[in-house]
Scaffold this active site. Structure first.
Site: not given
Ligand code: NDP
Length: 298
Positions: A58, A102, A125
């Protein structure tokens, strides 16, 4: 010649992701020309090897597209209050437009409380309940990266999605449910099936589009599929076969290939799209924050 016969059989997620990242690079260049550099904060708690790889990828993709990445690596024994304090700091930081925590988090931390602490405008997200609710109401919000990437693959493969019957296998909060919501928004007829559904093969055989997000290696084979169906395989399963470790999807790729009109491979299908859409969301979040901050024109 039928449309199915003209479709490519392999949906190349790597190539589509490269196109999405090129779009992102252009958008970042445009923002930077106006004095705004998008910033993405990536928070990793602990040292799970798979999570470390995801975070590294990422950060790399962010840098390639001109997005400033800010990594926060915390030890596995970090307590929830410390993590929440970091998120509060990132929420307030003008340098940060997107925040990604994460998952999974260590068991002693309440995942839901942490996701809810993220400013919905920075929730790249798309897991905050404000964004989840907005998606189900059809509002323009930040949507989860994996299903957003799947939708793009379907749009590029099928063109018009209106009226198609899509069966989503799996109902998780991060893939199955938002996928169903996005397909509904695209005017598909949507069926969601899960571990308690009856006669899954018969339900899937009705589908023009199958999205598999189960986490069971090769669960879905040709007997589950209608000839000419388009298949998006989200599953990533590591198995040992012929004495070596390999990644396979939730779909039995070899058996499905002879029947479908198009299918994503694993790896090289949905995976690259997830990261590309994280970057796209970061740019979308930056634009919205800049617009929100700009004083109204007289
Ligand atoms: P979850 O475990 O959270 O959800 C799995 C879903 O599948 C559940 O809804 C479950 O039903 C359903 N299910 C389980 N067994 C069966 C079965 N035998 N028949 C029908 N449905 C079943 O998984 P995720 O949604 O997080 O992930 C799914 C897969 O996608 C995994 O392999 C994961 O690694 C992969 N993934 C890939 C990503 C990518 O970027 N390519 C990103 C995210 C995930 P129930 O609700 O009834 O338990």
């Amino acid at each position: 010649m039928s449309r199915a016969a003209t479709l490519p059989r392999l949906i190349d997620g790597k190539a589509t992701a490269a196109r999405v990242l090129a779009e992102v690079s252009d958008e970042v260049a445009d923002l930077r020309a106006r004095g705004v550099q998008p910033g993405l904060a990536v928070v990793l708690v602990g040292s799970d090897p798979a999570s470390q790889v995801y975070v590294r990828n990422k950060v790399l993709r962010a840098e390639e597209t001109g997005i400033r990445s800010l990594e926060h690596k915390l030890p596995a024994d970090t307590d929830e209050a410390t993590l929440l304090a970091l998120i509060e700091h990132l929420n307030a930081s003008a340098e940060v437009n997107g925040i990604l925590v994460q998952l999974p988090l260590p068991a002693h931390i309440n995942e839901q409380r942490v996701l809810q602490a993220i400013d919905p405008l920075k929730d790249v997200d798309g897991f905050h309940s404000e964004n989840v609710g907005g998606l189900s109401q059809g509002r323009e919000v930040l949507t989860p990266c994996t299903p957003s990437g799947c939708l793009r693959l379907l749009q590029d493969t099928c063109g018009e999605l209106r009226g198609k019957h899509a069966v989503v296998v799996g109902r998780s909060n991060i893939v199955g449910k938002p996928m169903a919501a996005l397909l509904l928004q695209a005017d598909c007829t949507v069926t969601v099936v899960h571990s308690r559904s009856q006669d899954l093969p018969a339900l899937c055989r009705q589908a023009d589009i199958v999205v598999a997000a189960v986490g069971k290696p090769r669960l879905i084979d040709a007997n589950w599929l209608k000839p000419g169906a388009v298949v998006i395989d989200v599953g990533i399963n590591r198995i040992d076969e012929d004495g070596r470790s390999k990644l396979v999807g939730d779909v039995d790729f070899d058996s499905a290939l002879s029947l479908v009109s198009a299918i994503t491979p694993v790896p090289g299908g949905v995976g690259p799209m997830t990261i590309a859409y994280l970057m796209k969301n970061t740019v979308a979040a930056t634009r919205r924050q800049c617009l929100a901050a700009r004083p109204a024109q007289p």
